[in-house]
Design a protein around this motif. Sequence first.
Motif, PDB file in Angstrom:
ATOM      1  N   PHE A  15       0.843  -1.194   0.000  1.00  0.00           N
ATOM      2  CA  PHE A  15       0.000   0.000   0.000  1.00  0.00           C
ATOM      3  C   PHE A  15       0.882   1.249   0.000  1.00  0.00           C
ATOM      4  O   PHE A  15       1.772   1.371   0.834  1.00  0.00           O
ATOM      5  N   LEU A 112      -9.491   7.858   8.036  1.00  0.00           N
ATOM      6  CA  LEU A 112      -9.890   6.827   9.001  1.00  0.00           C
ATOM      7  C   LEU A 112      -9.934   7.370  10.429  1.00  0.00           C
ATOM      8  O   LEU A 112     -10.764   6.952  11.241  1.00  0.00           O
ATOM      9  N   GLU A 152     -11.863  13.229   4.471  1.00  0.00           N
ATOM     10  CA  GLU A 152     -11.928  12.249   3.374  1.00  0.00           C
ATOM     11  C   GLU A 152     -13.251  11.498   3.371  1.00  0.00           C
ATOM     12  O   GLU A 152     -13.656  10.910   4.379  1.00  0.00           O
ATOM     13  N   MET A 154     -15.043   8.369   2.458  1.00  0.00           N
ATOM     14  CA  MET A 154     -14.618   6.984   2.192  1.00  0.00           C
ATOM     15  C   MET A 154     -15.828   6.086   1.963  1.00  0.00           C
ATOM     16  O   MET A 154     -16.925   6.394   2.399  1.00  0.00           O
ATOM     17  N   GLU A 158     -15.388   1.187   4.680  1.00  0.00           N
ATOM     18  CA  GLU A 158     -14.341   1.759   5.531  1.00  0.00           C
ATOM     19  C   GLU A 158     -14.861   2.890   6.407  1.00  0.00           C
ATOM     20  O   GLU A 158     -14.128   3.429   7.231  1.00  0.00           O
ATOM     21  N   ASP A 185     -11.575  10.643  -3.190  1.00  0.00           N
ATOM     22  CA  ASP A 185     -10.682   9.527  -3.517  1.00  0.00           C
ATOM     23  C   ASP A 185     -11.386   8.738  -4.623  1.00  0.00           C
ATOM     24  O   ASP A 185     -12.544   8.333  -4.458  1.00  0.00           O
ATOM     25  N   HIS A 188     -13.070   5.439  -3.683  1.00  0.00           N
ATOM     26  CA  HIS A 188     -14.322   5.551  -2.920  1.00  0.00           C
ATOM     27  C   HIS A 188     -15.461   6.089  -3.792  1.00  0.00           C
ATOM     28  O   HIS A 188     -16.589   5.605  -3.722  1.00  0.00           O
ATOM     29  N   HIS A 211      -7.318  11.897  -3.762  1.00  0.00           N
ATOM     30  CA  HIS A 211      -6.518  10.679  -3.908  1.00  0.00           C
ATOM     31  C   HIS A 211      -6.875  10.019  -5.223  1.00  0.00           C
ATOM     32  O   HIS A 211      -8.059   9.903  -5.546  1.00  0.00           O
ATOM     33  N   ARG A 217      -6.998  -0.182  -7.065  1.00  0.00           N
ATOM     34  CA  ARG A 217      -5.933   0.465  -6.268  1.00  0.00           C
ATOM     35  C   ARG A 217      -4.544   0.330  -6.881  1.00  0.00           C
ATOM     36  O   ARG A 217      -3.547   0.639  -6.248  1.00  0.00           O
ATOM     37  N   GLU A 246      -2.551   7.408  -4.109  1.00  0.00           N
ATOM     38  CA  GLU A 246      -2.712   6.434  -3.026  1.00  0.00           C
ATOM     39  C   GLU A 246      -2.936   5.058  -3.664  1.00  0.00           C
ATOM     40  O   GLU A 246      -4.023   4.468  -3.582  1.00  0.00           O
TER      41      GLU A 246
HETATM   42  C1  LER Z   1      -7.399   6.443   3.107  1.00  0.00           C
HETATM   43  O1  LER Z   1      -6.971   7.575   2.415  1.00  0.00           O
HETATM   44  C2  LER Z   1      -8.220   5.599   2.243  1.00  0.00           C
HETATM   45  O2  LER Z   1      -8.580   5.983   1.176  1.00  0.00           O
HETATM   46  C3  LER Z   1      -8.559   4.286   2.713  1.00  0.00           C
HETATM   47  O3  LER Z   1      -9.273   3.599   1.714  1.00  0.00           O
HETATM   48  C4  LER Z   1      -7.330   3.502   3.092  1.00  0.00           C
HETATM   49  O4  LER Z   1      -7.743   2.459   3.887  1.00  0.00           O
END
Ligand code: LER
Length: 273
Positions: A15, A112, A152, A154, A158, A185, A188, A211, A217, A246
Motif C-alpha cells: 500500500f 480513518l 476524506e 470513504m 471503511e 478519492d 471511494h 486521492h 488500487r 494512493e
Molecule cells: C485512506 O486515504 C483511504 O482511502 C482508505 O481507503 C485507506 O484504507
Amino acid sequence: MIIATTGTLTTGSTFLVYHGPYGAIIPKMAEDGYRAVEMHIFDSAEIDRKELWDLLKTHGIVLTSIGTGSVYDRLHYSLGAGDPAVRKAAIRHLEQHMITAEPDHALVILGLVAGRVSDCGGNLEEFQKYLTDSLYRLDELAVHHDVKLGFELMNRFESDYLTRIEEGVAFLKANTFQRIGLHLDTVHMNIEERNIGNAIRSAKGYVSHVHVADNDRWYPGHGHYDFRETLQALNDIGYEGALALETNCLPDERESAGKSLRYLSEMLEELSE
Ligand code: LER
Ligand code: MN
C-alpha cells in the motif's frame, strides 16, 4: 493540478508507492520525475522533521499532504470516539502532523482517524456531536499552524458516516470551518457515486484534496476507472490542488510510479489544450 506520489517509512506492505527511510525514497521520487509528495506518517512526534524537510528542499519536492490513517488501525484513535480521552489523544496526535505540515502549508488528512459511528457505541447523534466538536478544535489549530485539513469521504466498507459527496457538501455547508475541505478519492467515488463527474461539479468550492488510484488500487490506467471524466470535472470546478497517488506499488515501486506519472501527465496535458 499537481501530481503527487506517496511515501512512507513503513516497509513490508504494497500500500502506497515508495517505502523506506526518507534519505532513500525522496531522491528516488525526484529521479522518477515527481515534484510533489504525500507522506503517510504514523506519528509525527517520532520522525526527524529536519531531515525530512532538508531532503524535500534539496530534491525540489513539495509536501502536499500527510496521510494519517495508520493511527486508527494501530491505536484506534478516533475523533468521534465515545471516550473523551481518545478524542483528546487523536487531536493532540493530529496537531503534531500540522507541525510537520507547516513549511509548505500542507494538508493533514482526516480519513480513518475521523472514526466510525461504531466507535461511539453505534449512537449516531453522539458520534456526530463528538466528531463535529473535534473538527472545530482541529480547525482552530489549523488556523494557528497555517495548514489545511481534508475530510476524506470513504466508501461504506471503511466508513459509516459521510460517504458521498452530496453528504460531505451538506455537512460543510452546515458548519463554519475555515480550513476544512472535502477530500475525494477515486476508489471511494467509484463505489459510492452515481455520476462521478456531476458529483464533483456539485462540490465546487469545497474540494481541497484528491486521492487517485485505479478501481483496483493499482496505478491509474491499470483498470477501468474513468480518469478523464474525473480530471475534466476537477478542471471544471477550478480545482488546483494535488492528485495524490494512493496506489499499491504493484507490480513494483518504480513501474507503478512511472506509469502513474505518464498516464496522468498526458491526461492533464490534453485538458490544458
Ligand atoms: C485512506 O486515504 C483511504 O482511502 C482508505 O481507503 C485507506 O484504507
Ligand atoms: Mn484515500
